[in-house]
Design a protein around this motif. Sequence first.
Motif, short mmCIF file in Angstrom:
data_model
loop_
_atom_site.label_atom_id
_atom_site.label_comp_id
_atom_site.label_asym_id
_atom_site.label_seq_id
_atom_site.Cartn_x
_atom_site.Cartn_y
_atom_site.Cartn_z
N TYR A 10 -4.27 -5.27 -6.13
CA TYR A 10 -4.21 -3.79 -6.50
C TYR A 10 -4.36 -3.79 -7.98
O TYR A 10 -4.02 -4.55 -8.76
CB TYR A 10 -2.70 -3.31 -6.29
N TRP B 227 -8.16 -0.77 -4.50
CA TRP B 227 -7.60 -1.99 -3.87
C TRP B 227 -8.84 -2.75 -3.57
O TRP B 227 -9.89 -2.16 -3.28
CB TRP B 227 -7.00 -1.60 -2.37
N PHE C 115 0.81 -1.27 0.05
CA PHE C 115 0.01 0.05 0.07
C PHE C 115 0.91 1.19 -0.21
O PHE C 115 0.46 2.21 -0.75
CB PHE C 115 -1.19 0.05 1.27
N LEU D 111 -6.04 -9.69 -1.02
CA LEU D 111 -5.82 -8.11 -1.44
C LEU D 111 -5.43 -7.89 -2.75
O LEU D 111 -4.12 -8.65 -2.95
CB LEU D 111 -4.99 -7.34 -0.31
#
Length: 223
Positions: free
Chosen positions: A198, A204, A41, A196
């Motif tokens: 991207y 996200w 992140f 998760l």
Amino acid sequence: TKPKEPELPLFFGWFLLPEEEERIKCATMDFLKTLDTLEAFKEHISEFTGEAEKEVDLEQYFQNPLHLHCTTKFCDYGKAEGAKEYAELQVVKESLAKSDELSVTALIVTPRIFGARVALTETQMKLWPEGEDKEGVAPALLPSVEALPMGSRAHVTLGCSAGVEAVQTGLDLLEILALQKEGKEGTQVEMDLGTLSYLSEGRWFLTLREPITADTTFSSFSD
Ligand code: A2P
């Protein structure tokens, strides 16, 4: 004098029960707290802050909406197209004040919004208005949105960044789903809650290992 027409609400939707709201807020806040500490992140932090070195506290970054809900039909007090027809549907009238359980299957974070994707059941889909998925979608994105299954836009807005309106959550969700369909997923990170991924430009998407369910009541809302 003519009998007064019944007034149309701002919108219809499933509203989380107060105790459920607290539970969902806590669980999703925990995710935000973890997200802004991840290296993956931080690499893309400038998409949130405009500067590479600046830190962001996502808990502060997003403002909470008043009542957590999943909108089915935005009526705008009758100004929205199809509002009256929707309010008059038998299935809508019969569902008012009824309890229902929503299933959240993913969480999304973008520089604009924080939201939860809702997977509608076949019964819930009967309350989802035809054509609602593409309401307000940019022309360039329309073909990809039309290729997604009906109800793909269903969501709960969990927070908006300063100056952003809640309607953005559905639009950002559709954009993410379209990118996924094109196979444009980047970095993937395994987290406690799920996987998760991207999707460029600060987008996200967390696919939950286990769906989060929430008890709701179907109702109309007017400010
Ligand atoms: P959402 O359902 O994505 O959370 P507001 O407070 O801005 O008037 O909006 C009230 C609710 O109606 C919010 O939940 C919002 O977004 C939804 N909403 C607002 N505008 C629209 C729109 N043009 N199309 C669909 N939903 C909308």
